[in-house]
Design an enzyme around this catalytic site. Structure first.
Site, mmCIF file in Angstrom:
data_model
loop_
_atom_site.group_PDB
_atom_site.id
_atom_site.type_symbol
_atom_site.label_atom_id
_atom_site.label_comp_id
_atom_site.label_asym_id
_atom_site.label_seq_id
_atom_site.Cartn_x
_atom_site.Cartn_y
_atom_site.Cartn_z
ATOM 1 N N HIS A 62 -20.498 -59.772 4.500
ATOM 2 C CA HIS A 62 -20.122 -60.027 3.115
ATOM 3 C C HIS A 62 -19.342 -58.871 2.499
ATOM 4 O O HIS A 62 -19.558 -57.718 2.837
ATOM 5 C CB HIS A 62 -21.379 -60.265 2.264
ATOM 6 C CG HIS A 62 -22.240 -61.362 2.782
ATOM 7 N ND1 HIS A 62 -23.603 -61.327 2.680
ATOM 8 C CD2 HIS A 62 -21.945 -62.528 3.409
ATOM 9 C CE1 HIS A 62 -24.122 -62.429 3.210
ATOM 10 N NE2 HIS A 62 -23.128 -63.164 3.670
ATOM 11 N N TYR A 132 -31.003 -53.229 -2.126
ATOM 12 C CA TYR A 132 -29.607 -52.924 -2.376
ATOM 13 C C TYR A 132 -29.481 -52.287 -3.749
ATOM 14 O O TYR A 132 -29.985 -52.842 -4.728
ATOM 15 C CB TYR A 132 -28.777 -54.209 -2.454
ATOM 16 C CG TYR A 132 -28.528 -54.937 -1.183
ATOM 17 C CD1 TYR A 132 -27.267 -54.907 -0.591
ATOM 18 C CD2 TYR A 132 -29.510 -55.718 -0.584
ATOM 19 C CE1 TYR A 132 -27.008 -55.620 0.562
ATOM 20 C CE2 TYR A 132 -29.261 -56.430 0.571
ATOM 21 C CZ TYR A 132 -28.008 -56.379 1.136
ATOM 22 O OH TYR A 132 -27.756 -57.079 2.277
#
Length: 177
Positions: A62, A132
Site C-alpha cells: 500500500h 502505525y
C-alpha cells in the site's frame, strides 16, 4: 534510540535503548526532536492498529498518492511480521528496489517509512498486532497499491500466504501502469 539506515534512502530501523532495573525496563520509542535531528518527520498526527488472526496473512503493498503521500512509523506490538517496502520514488537512486525487516513484540524495533514507499507485511505468528503512527490524515481517494507478488519487485515472503484481501489481490502489475 538507535537509527539504522537500511538499503533505501530515508528508510530506518529504529531500535530502542532500554534502561533496565529490577522492575523491567523503560525505553523511548519516538522523539520528535531526535527524528528532526536526522531530517526525518517526527510529528505523527494519526495512529492506527492492524490486528491479524492468522499466521501467513499478507497486507499490502500500500501507498498514498501525492499530494497525500504518508510517512509512517510501524511497530509490531504483538507477535511478529516480515515487513516489506518498495521504493516508488521516481527520482530515487533505489527506484523500484525493495527492502525488508522482521519486526516483533520481542525485538521492539520500529520501521520508519518515508513518503513514496509502498508498504506491506506478512504475519509470522497468529494474533499479530501492528501499530502505525502516520504523519497526516488518511485520504481514501489517494490510497493505492501494487500487487504483493508482482514479479517486477520479486518480494520474498517467508511463509505460505494464508489470508489476503480481495483488494490486495486486485492491484495491477507495476508494468501495466
Amino acid at each position: 534510540m538507535i537509527f539504522e539506515e537500511l538499503a533505501l534512502p530515508g528508510l530506518f530501523r529504529v531500535v530502542p535503548e532500554p534502561h533496565a532495573d529490577e522492575r523491567g525496563f523503560f525505553a523511548r520509542t519516538q522523539c520528535e526532536s531526535e527524528f528532526a535531528e536526522r531530517g526525518l518527520v517526527g510529528r505523527f498526527t494519526q495512529s492506527s492498529v492492524s490486528f491479524n488472526h492468522r499466521r501467513g496473512t499478507v497486507r499490502g503493498m500500500h501507498f498514498s498518492k501525492l499530494p497525500h503521500a504518508e510517512t509512517k512509523l510501524v511497530r509490531c506490538t504483538g507477535g511478529a511480521i516480515h515487513d516489506a517496502v518498495i521504493d516508488l520514488r521516481p527520482d530515487s537512486p533505489t527506484y523500484l528496489r525493495t527492502a525488508s525487516v522482521t519486526l516483533s513484540a520481542t525485538n521492539r524495533h520500529a520501521l520508519y517509512i518515508p513518503a513514496g514507499l509502498a508498504h506491506g507485511f506478512q504475519t509470522l505468528s497468529d494474533d499479530t498486532e501492528i501499530l502505525y503512527m502516520i504523519d497526516r490524515p488518511f485520504v481514501a481517494s489517494a490510497a493505492d497499491g501494487v500487487r504483493w507478488d508482482d514479479p517486477a519487485f520479486g518480494l520474498a515472503w517467508l511463509e505460505p500466504v494464508t489470508v489476503i484481501a480481495p483488494r490486495d489481490l486486485a492491484f495491477p502489475d507495476w508494468a501495466g501502469r
